[in-house]
Design a protein around this motif. Structure first.
Motif, mmCIF file in Angstrom:
data_model
loop_
_atom_site.group_PDB
_atom_site.id
_atom_site.type_symbol
_atom_site.label_atom_id
_atom_site.label_comp_id
_atom_site.label_asym_id
_atom_site.label_seq_id
_atom_site.Cartn_x
_atom_site.Cartn_y
_atom_site.Cartn_z
ATOM 1 N N LEU A 23 0.827 -1.208 0.000
ATOM 2 C CA LEU A 23 0.000 0.000 0.000
ATOM 3 C C LEU A 23 0.863 1.260 0.000
ATOM 4 N N LEU A 24 1.894 1.305 0.846
ATOM 5 C CA LEU A 24 2.729 2.499 0.945
ATOM 6 C C LEU A 24 3.531 2.731 -0.334
ATOM 7 N N ILE A 30 -7.257 1.232 -2.043
ATOM 8 C CA ILE A 30 -8.366 1.070 -1.096
ATOM 9 C C ILE A 30 -8.421 -0.361 -0.570
ATOM 10 N N VAL A 31 -8.280 -1.329 -1.475
ATOM 11 C CA VAL A 31 -8.316 -2.738 -1.054
ATOM 12 C C VAL A 31 -7.189 -3.038 -0.082
ATOM 13 N N LEU A 32 -5.988 -2.604 -0.402
ATOM 14 C CA LEU A 32 -4.840 -2.870 0.468
ATOM 15 C C LEU A 32 -4.947 -2.100 1.777
ATOM 16 N N ALA A 33 -5.565 -0.917 1.747
ATOM 17 C CA ALA A 33 -5.757 -0.146 2.982
ATOM 18 C C ALA A 33 -6.698 -0.881 3.937
ATOM 19 N N ILE A 34 -7.730 -1.499 3.391
ATOM 20 C CA ILE A 34 -8.636 -2.292 4.235
ATOM 21 C C ILE A 34 -7.862 -3.427 4.894
ATOM 22 N N GLY A 35 -7.004 -4.092 4.118
ATOM 23 C CA GLY A 35 -6.186 -5.153 4.691
ATOM 24 C C GLY A 35 -5.226 -4.637 5.738
ATOM 25 N N MET A 91 -4.988 15.194 -3.284
ATOM 26 C CA MET A 91 -5.052 13.743 -3.483
ATOM 27 C C MET A 91 -5.699 13.098 -2.252
ATOM 28 N N PRO A 92 -6.989 13.271 -2.052
ATOM 29 C CA PRO A 92 -7.634 12.814 -0.810
ATOM 30 C C PRO A 92 -7.627 11.296 -0.623
ATOM 31 N N VAL A 93 -7.849 10.534 -1.689
ATOM 32 C CA VAL A 93 -7.873 9.070 -1.549
ATOM 33 C C VAL A 93 -6.469 8.544 -1.269
ATOM 34 N N THR A 94 -5.497 9.038 -2.034
ATOM 35 C CA THR A 94 -4.113 8.635 -1.789
ATOM 36 C C THR A 94 -3.702 9.004 -0.371
ATOM 37 N N HIS A 95 -4.116 10.182 0.088
ATOM 38 C CA HIS A 95 -3.771 10.633 1.437
ATOM 39 C C HIS A 95 -4.317 9.699 2.504
ATOM 40 N N LEU A 96 -5.584 9.369 2.421
ATOM 41 C CA LEU A 96 -6.206 8.535 3.463
ATOM 42 C C LEU A 96 -5.658 7.109 3.454
ATOM 43 N N THR A 97 -5.446 6.570 2.277
ATOM 44 C CA THR A 97 -4.911 5.204 2.219
ATOM 45 C C THR A 97 -3.451 5.177 2.672
ATOM 46 N N PHE A 98 -2.685 6.204 2.317
ATOM 47 C CA PHE A 98 -1.293 6.277 2.782
ATOM 48 C C PHE A 98 -1.261 6.424 4.302
ATOM 49 N N LEU A 99 -2.185 7.177 4.852
ATOM 50 C CA LEU A 99 -2.277 7.319 6.310
ATOM 51 C C LEU A 99 -2.570 5.974 6.961
#
Length: 658
Positions: free
Chosen positions: A361-362, A487-492, A389-397
């Protein structure tokens, strides 16, 4: 091969290979822009097959409390006492690894379809990627050391091809050569280790048969320790441990999805898997266990310290991978009288499993940033991207929090299992004092990890918005083909750790049914800790350390802007930024002397060549003189005979007058 489980495993193995072939064929036609389809579909089908196979193993009953499916042996080649069978095995360890590799690779391939769009080598990229995943699956499923070695060298070759993907770029070509050559150093030791095991293991190369023979007919402890250390050399090279870790940060020269694939699912995880698979013999050597643990500890600390001051976002993540692999090696070195080997391996593989999600993800998140910033990845040149980049930001967080060990996220559960194993090892009466040292290193590294991870996060996404000129006027969020994998990897990264282990201990209990781990446990029947547990006190201490690291990073970097370093810390900061000058030290201690030796060898070779030419010149000179006397004219020969006779008579007359 009639067993349905084996057939499914072979299908999961061959699908990526088929994808590689089809992508290669498409790359040679005008339909090269569709080369991603075989890779995505092949990886997805392989992941689905691996998931079904994993589910069937979870529900499988066994009177012996172990699960293992093996294919019928098929002779690959034979020579004298060396008989190499192509055999695969499906047990909890290989099934978990197979599912992890194929699942993560699928989403990396989806992301790549957007990231590599319009790249001139598009088809070549997906063809090599398919071969890469196939080689890793072969390594994971192999039940023969030489078949495993084939997969091992396959991932090495593919990493070379992908790291050097931009082969016209000198830095990329140099990084590929460095990765290939450095890992070969460890591989030489591994090959010697395999053949030493073959010698002491009843001339078996099948892994299960070899371990059974060693258990029934134990060789001299020194021989077994030597074999383990030689195998460990291979793991040190592939999994980038001290002193051979220097290739991995430079491997960032390849496309960013390649970095995600190498760091999360393939290549670097091979060394951890090798030690987990060889637990039955490693646990018999306390010396080897201590060396494994200390190597992992020093690697984790050195890499974490180096990551603290890096300015390249991908390089921060690269050193983070080296450090987290060090955590896994520390855990693998704890199996013994204090902690059952199965629990030591479980903690390492559990961290490998969760790490695959948040590290992929990172890296993909950093690729999304590069995509928007015109391929700029220097954090000094951009910032404040959270609104752009809101989606990239939240998933990176989410990935950053998991890596830092924020409570209840995936990295928290797996990291603290390792720290807990280290602590429990220190509590045993016969435990060497070095485990206290390793325990301290783990806690310090946990704090550094949280700090450098959120330093990178804040420098990238907080503060005033800053865009490099390369981004132009088109800086925007990445397309959905790149965002969906995030998004998928962020959920994991957020939930997978909690789901598979702490609530039910299902992960560790399932993994403990691997025959090799059962055999390793037999060697330490009276281990103090034999069943999964969670030490909330240790988890609390490590959580406070991790949250403190995040807090310090927030205080220093939340407002963005150029990095300000106090005068008292500039020396330490420069030491970290310059990577502890390890490359320079290696250059002075190894590279330059080798170059001088090579230059001296060339001069010596030139001298030998000159001597050889001189020796050959003298016969040629004599031959040239003698050829002048061979005219073929009879009168010339008669004249020569006359002069010769006259000279002879003159000599006789002179001697007679004395």
């Amino acid at each position: 091969m009639s067993d349905p489980g084996i057939q499914m495993a072979l299908l999961a193995l061959t699908l990526p290979l088929g994808a590689a072939v089809l992508s290669t064929l498409l790359a040679c036609t005008r339909f090269a822009r569709f080369a991603h389809l075989p890779a995505i579909l092949g990886f997805a089908a392989s992941a689905a097959t691996a998931g079904i196979l994993l589910g069937s193993l979870v529900g499988m009953e066994s009177n012996e409390h172990v699960i293992s499916l093996k294919s019928d042996p098929v002779t690959w080649f034979a020579a004298g006492n060396l008989n190499v069978n192509f055999t695969i095995t499906v047990d909890p360890l290989s099934a978990i690894m197979l599912a992890t590799v194929t699942f993560v690779a699928t989403w990396i391939a989806v992301f790549s379809a957007g990231y590599m769009h319009r790249d001139p080598g598009y088809g070549r990229y997906f063809a090599i990627m398919g071969l890469f995943v196939f080689a890793m699956c072969l390594l994971v499923l192999a039940n023969n050391f030489l078949v495993l070695l084939a997969g091992w060298e396959g991932v090495g070759l593919c990493s070379y091809l992908l790291v050097g993907y931009y082969y016209a770029k000198p830095s990329s070509a140099a990084a590929a050569r460095k990765a290939f050559l450095v890992t070969r150093i460890g591989d030489v030791g591994m090959i010697f280790g395999i053949f030493l095991l073959w010698h002491i293991g009843g001339y078996h190369t099948d892994i299960d048969k070899l371990f059974e023979h060693i258990a029934k007919h134990p060789p001299a402890q020194s021989m077994l320790t030597t074999a383990c250390l030689l195998l460990f050399c291979g793991a040190v090279g592939k999994s980038a441990q001290l002193p051979l870790y220097v290739w991995l940060p430079d491997a960032m020269e390849g496309p960013t999805p390649v970095s995600a694939l190498i760091h999360a699912a393939t290549m670097v995880t091979a060394g951890v898997y090798l030690l987990a698979r060889c637990a039955p013999i490693f646990v018999t050597s306390e010396t080897t266990q201590i060396i494994v643990c200390l190597t992992g500890g020093f690697t984790a600390l050195v890499a974490a310290f180096t990551a603290v001051a890096q300015t390249d976002l991908k390089r921060v993540l690269a050193y983070s991978t080296v450090s987290q692999l060090g955590f896994m090696f520390m855990s693998l070195g704890t199996g013994g009288e204090a902690v059952a080997p199965s629990l030591a391996v479980t903690a390492a593989i559990f961290h490998l499993f969760t790490h695959a999600f948040f590290k992929a993800l990172l890296f993909l998140g950093s690729g999304s940033v590069m995509h928007a910033m015109g391929n700029v990845i220097d954090m000094r040149r951009f910032g404040g991207l959270r609104k752009l980049m809101p989606v990239t930001h939240l998933t990176f967080l989410a990935g950053s929090a998991a890596l830092a060990g924020v409570p209840l996220l995936s990295g928290f559960w797996s990291k603290d299992q390792i720290i807990d194993n280290l602590f429990e090892t220190t509590q045993h009466a016969n435990a060497p004092a070095v485990y206290w040292f390793a325990f301290g290193i783990a806690l310090v590294t946990a704090g550094l990890t949280a700090f450098y991870t959120f330093r990178a996060y804040f420098l990238t996404f907080w503060g005033p918005e800053r865009l490099p000129p390369e981004a132009g006027d088109h800086a925007h969020e990445s397309p959905w083909v790149m965002l969906v994998p995030l998004i998928v990897l962020a959920i994991g990264a957020v939930a997978i750790g909690l789901v598979v282990e702490p609530l039910t201990h299902g992960f560790s209990e399932f993994l403990a049914r691997t025959p090799g781990l059962t055999q390793a446990n037999e060697h330490t029947k009276h281990a103090a800790i034999e069943h999964p547990h969670f030490n909330w006190a240790i988890a609390g201490v490590s959580s406070v350390i991790a949250l403190s690291g995040i807090g310090i990073a927030a205080l220093l970097y939340r407002k963005g802007g150029p990095e300000v370093v106090p005068a008292s810390l500039r020396g330490v900061h420069e030491l970290s930024r310059n990577k502890l000058y390890v490359d320079e030290i290696y250059g002075a201690a190894i590279v330059q002397p080798s170059e001088l030796l090579a230059a001296a060898s060339r001069q010596f070779d030139a001298l030998l060549d000159g001597v050889a030419r001189l020796v050959s010149f003298l016969p040629r000179l004599l031959g040239a003189v003698l050829r002048a006397l061979q005219t073929g004219q009879v009168q010339f020969y008669a004249l020569g005979m006359t002069f010769g006779l006259a000279a002879f008579l003159i000599v006789l007359l002179v001697r007679s007058t004395r």
